[in-house]
Design an enzyme around this catalytic site. Structure first.
Site, PDB file in Angstrom:
ATOM      1  CD  GLU A   1      -1.747  -2.395   1.484  1.00 34.93           C
ATOM      2  OE1 GLU A   1      -2.581  -3.295   1.319  1.00 34.93           O
ATOM      3  OE2 GLU A   1      -0.597  -2.599   1.943  1.00 34.93           O
TER       4      GLU A   1
ATOM      5  CG  HIS B   1      -8.990  -7.297   8.628  1.00 39.18           C
ATOM      6  ND1 HIS B   1      -8.030  -7.820   9.452  1.00 39.18           N
ATOM      7  CD2 HIS B   1      -8.562  -7.543   7.357  1.00 39.18           C
ATOM      8  CE1 HIS B   1      -7.072  -8.360   8.726  1.00 39.18           C
ATOM      9  NE2 HIS B   1      -7.368  -8.196   7.451  1.00 39.18           N
TER      10      HIS B   1
END
Length: 326
Positions: free
Chosen positions: A60, A129
């Protein structure tokens, strides 16, 4: 009017903008060959090819930085994070590069980039998450932060985000991708920074955004059966916040409940609460009540999730308190 899924509304928005402007491209993990982790980009590789729909490694920080550099050089990247939990790996590029570049360069460089993907809880995915970072990014000058609650808003705001000359954080929800809603056939854009009153009312103002709008609207239905008329406002964007629409409503109803999925410390609900006591104090007939997630990491178990997140029951209880019906 036709009904399409949330994911289809996003896909239409991105595809229409890519047809309109050859500088727009999509990049992220599994967006191309796999058609997107949530099938938002399904079919886009076939139409636009691998130079404009680009699969990346699980890196990322790297592809966010690549996107910022591309935007500084005149392209218009859409960077997809599989979840905004993973954006923490790239947060230096988002905050220290994308958000600050225009100011630090004295206006020499614009960064027309959209960072998009799902935010918040999506069921049993564990604490790492399931976080909400809307308030984190909204705390950063130079960023715009959009959190739509339905397909119509998602398409109109995504198109506006792609055309915006500044970096935009566009936060969705995994549990809403299959939601259906009415979306017109023709092109339309929605202005960034303008809230929408989803339900008119006179007794209490109920403010939310994103998937928590479902909680707010359902709570309003419950209270309507008890004779309490809720005005429900969807912020749609949390930077900039449409304070004017919210203040006008609070001055009419004299009571307010704010529903936000994030933890309570330093949230969007905290900012709104301050704003109301500062600019509408004399209009308030009861204290502002916030309905947030509990101040703990979200656990895996379903019973813990239910106890942690904002829900209709807690929201109804809050409405009853501000209307002195508890």
């Amino acid at each position: 009017m036709r009904e399409i899924q949330f994911r289809e509304a996003l896909r239409e928005a991105m595809s229409e903008e890519m047809r309109r402007d050859e500088n727009v491209f999509l990049m992220g993990e599994e967006v191309a060959e796999y058609n997107g982790a949530y099938k938002v980009s399904q079919g886009m590789l076939d139409e636009f090819g691998p130079e404009r729909v680009i699969d990346t490694p699980i890196a990322e920080l790297g592809f966010a930085g690549l996107g910022v550099g591309a935007a500084m050089n005149g392209l218009k990247p859409i960077i997809e994070f599989m979840t905004f939990n993973f954006s923490l790996v790239a947060i230096d590029q988002i905050i220290n590069s994308a958000a600050k570049m225009y100011s630090m360069s004295g206006g020499a460089y614009s960064v027309p980039i959209v960072f998009r993907g799902p935010t918040g809880n999506a069921g049993q995915l564990g604490a790492t998450h399931s976080s909400n970072f809307e308030n984190w990014f909204a705390n950063t000058p130079g960023l715009k932060v959009i959190v739509p609650s339905n397909p119509y808003d998602a398409k109109g705001l995504m198109k506006a985000a792609i055309r915006d000359p500044d970096p935009v954080i566009f936060m969705e929800s995994e549990v809403m991708y299959s939601d259906k809603g009415e979306v017109p056939e023709g092109e339309y854009l929605l202005p960034i920074g303008v809230a929408d009153i989803k339900r008119k009312g006179k007794d209490v103002t109920l403010i939310s955004f994103g998937k928590m709008m479902k909680v707010a609207l359902e709570a309003a239905e419950v209270m309507a059966k008890e004779g309490v008329d809720c005005e429900v406002i969807d912020l749609r964007t949390v930077r900039p916040i449409d304070y004017a629409t919210c203040l006008e409503s609070v001055k009419k109803t004299n009571r307010v409940v704010i529903v936000e999925e994030a933890n309570p410390i330093a949230g969007i609900s905290s900012e709104l609460t301050y704003h109301f006591q500062r600019y509408a104090f004399d209009f308030l007939d009861s204290p502002v009540i916030r309905v947030n997630s509990m101040d703990i990491p979200l656990s895996y178990g379903p019973s813990y999730i239910e106890a942690t997140l904002p829900n209709v029951k807690r929201t109804v209880e809050a409405i009853k308190k501000v209307t002195y019906k508890a």
